[in-house]
Enzyme design. Structure first.
Site, PDB file in Angstrom:
ATOM      1  N   HIS A 153       1.924   3.220   2.418  1.00 34.52           N
ATOM      2  CA  HIS A 153       3.012   3.236   3.389  1.00 34.52           C
ATOM      3  C   HIS A 153       4.196   2.414   2.898  1.00 34.52           C
ATOM      4  O   HIS A 153       5.357   2.766   3.134  1.00 34.52           O
ATOM      5  CB  HIS A 153       2.522   2.690   4.739  1.00 34.52           C
ATOM      6  CG  HIS A 153       3.428   2.994   5.886  1.00 34.52           C
ATOM      7  ND1 HIS A 153       4.258   2.040   6.449  1.00 34.52           N
ATOM      8  CD2 HIS A 153       3.648   4.136   6.573  1.00 34.52           C
ATOM      9  CE1 HIS A 153       4.932   2.583   7.451  1.00 34.52           C
ATOM     10  NE2 HIS A 153       4.594   3.861   7.538  1.00 34.52           N
ATOM     11  N   CYS A 154       3.913   1.327   2.189  1.00 42.47           N
ATOM     12  CA  CYS A 154       4.964   0.415   1.725  1.00 42.47           C
ATOM     13  C   CYS A 154       5.885   1.052   0.686  1.00 42.47           C
ATOM     14  O   CYS A 154       7.024   0.606   0.519  1.00 42.47           O
ATOM     15  CB  CYS A 154       4.355  -0.842   1.120  1.00 42.47           C
ATOM     16  SG  CYS A 154       3.242  -1.739   2.217  1.00 42.47           S
ATOM     17  N   ILE A 155       5.407   2.058  -0.041  1.00 44.12           N
ATOM     18  CA  ILE A 155       6.212   2.623  -1.127  1.00 44.12           C
ATOM     19  C   ILE A 155       6.839   3.962  -0.753  1.00 44.12           C
ATOM     20  O   ILE A 155       7.473   4.605  -1.592  1.00 44.12           O
ATOM     21  CB  ILE A 155       5.400   2.755  -2.428  1.00 44.12           C
ATOM     22  CG1 ILE A 155       4.265   3.774  -2.290  1.00 44.12           C
ATOM     23  CG2 ILE A 155       4.845   1.398  -2.839  1.00 44.12           C
ATOM     24  CD1 ILE A 155       3.545   4.061  -3.615  1.00 44.12           C
ATOM     25  N   GLY A 187       0.825  -1.197   0.000  1.00 46.41           N
ATOM     26  CA  GLY A 187       0.000   0.000   0.000  1.00 46.41           C
ATOM     27  C   GLY A 187       0.861   1.249   0.000  1.00 46.41           C
ATOM     28  O   GLY A 187       2.071   1.201  -0.258  1.00 46.41           O
TER      29      GLY A 187
END
Length: 346
Positions: free
Chosen positions: A335-337, A333
């Site tokens: 936050h992950c990138i 999502g």
């Protein structure tokens, strides 16, 4: 307090991201490729309205990136395997030296493709954290531990939340104990108290999962307050996961001895794919930028309620919703990138 990782809500100097690279993220069709590029660039272009954004781009895709990114986004050419900066990039910390000097540093964890996943290649991404530190002009704190930024969450006051299945994964940190992990997080991030969750969301244990990253199940929007992914459908396998997480968090105290205020944020109502596979769509996986919260939405009945919870959890910040199903379809999502580079002062 020699070294501390500030909370994500601490003022940022900039945000770091990685541009999608050839492989499963871009996919094999023109439509998939366009969708992924549009997804990553929409997040960068939203964040740059609030703070500077630095985008690491594989040299083969520099011209593509410059065509879709806002002129305010700075690009940095560097060979990449993948595009999940939170996990393969560094973790920035503030070092309070014994001589009174305060400097920014970057923790360079060992990155091994989310626990040596068979589908993952990481020969290039294993070098990314040190390269980002060099580009940012900061010193490096080396660690021999395997960690990804999505595997822990901190409040900036000495508390961290982890899942056992990531931190103690035998494919990440074989033979290491809870005590070993806690000592290393104290050394690198200034953590004095670890709250251990038993596991993450069910979908995250599939073939392309991380084995339980914490940043889709819980986060601390402010010290003493914790949001958690509340799956309310008893027929969903994450219903019990949510109950277990709620129980652990409700019984926990943070590094300052406070009992946590535990706030549920509903899981999206669309909990299953058409083939019956459970989804891991989550509103928890948002990003707190300067003055804003860049939030995942899913064209879901619970979107509005989730945005209201986020607005209340982050007073004074504008909630910026971005339709994020294409991100989750690829394994993560917002936050992950993203990865924050904190400013040295508020």
């Amino acid at each position: 307090m020699p070294t501390i990782m500030p909370a994500e809500t601490h003022r940022h100097e900039r945000t770091w991201m990685s541009f999608p690279t050839e492989g499963y993220v871009l996919g094999n069709t023109k439509e998939s490729r366009s969708e992924a590029i549009r997804m990553w660039s929409s997040v960068a272009n939203a964040i740059v309205k609030y703070e500077p954004v630095s985008m690491v781009v594989d040299p083969a895709l520099e011209s593509v990136a410059k065509d879709v990114l806002d002129d305010g986004v700075t690009t940095h050419p560097f060979p990449l395997n993948d595009c999940w900066m939170r996990d393969s990039g560094p973790t920035f910390v503030i070092d309070h030296g014994t001589n009174g000097a305060t400097t920014l540093k970057a923790v360079d964890w060992v990155f091994n493709g989310w626990g040596q996943q068979e589908w993952s290649a990481w020969d290039k991404d294993a070098l990314l954290a040190r390269h980002v530190a060099e580009e940012a002009g900061v010193g490096v704190i080396d660690s021999s531990y395997v960690f990804e930024g999505g595997g822990f969450h901190v409040d900036g006051e000495g508390t961290a939340i982890l899942t056992e299945t990531v931190a103690l994964d035998p494919h990440r940190n074989p033979g290491r104990t809870r005590e070993d992990i806690e000592r290393e997080l104290h050394r690198t991030l200034g953590v004095n108290k670890v709250i251990w969750l038993p596991r993450g969301l069910t979908r995250d244990y599939g073939e392309f999962g991380t084995r339980g990253h914490v940043d889709i199940v819980t986060c601390m929007p402010q010290p003493g307050v914790v949001l958690f992914h509340d799956q309310r459908n008893p027929d969903h396998p994450d219903y019990q996961v949510s109950r277990d997480i709620e129980r652990v968090l409700s019984q926990a105290r943070d590094a300052r001895g406070r009992q946590l205020t535990v706030v549920p944020i509903p899981a999206p109502a669309q909990g299953f794919e058409d083939d019956g596979t459970p989804t891991d769509f989550s509103y928890i996986n948002h990003y707190a930028a300067n003055g804003a919260v860049i939030a995942c939405t899913f064209n879901d009945p619970n979107d509005d309620q989730a945005m209201t919870v986020l607005s209340q959890a982050y007073p004074g910040r504008t909630v910026v919703p971005i339709s994020s199903k294409p991100l989750f379809d690829r394994g993560g999502g917002i936050h992950c990138i993203t990865q924050q580079q904190p400013a040295l002062s508020e």
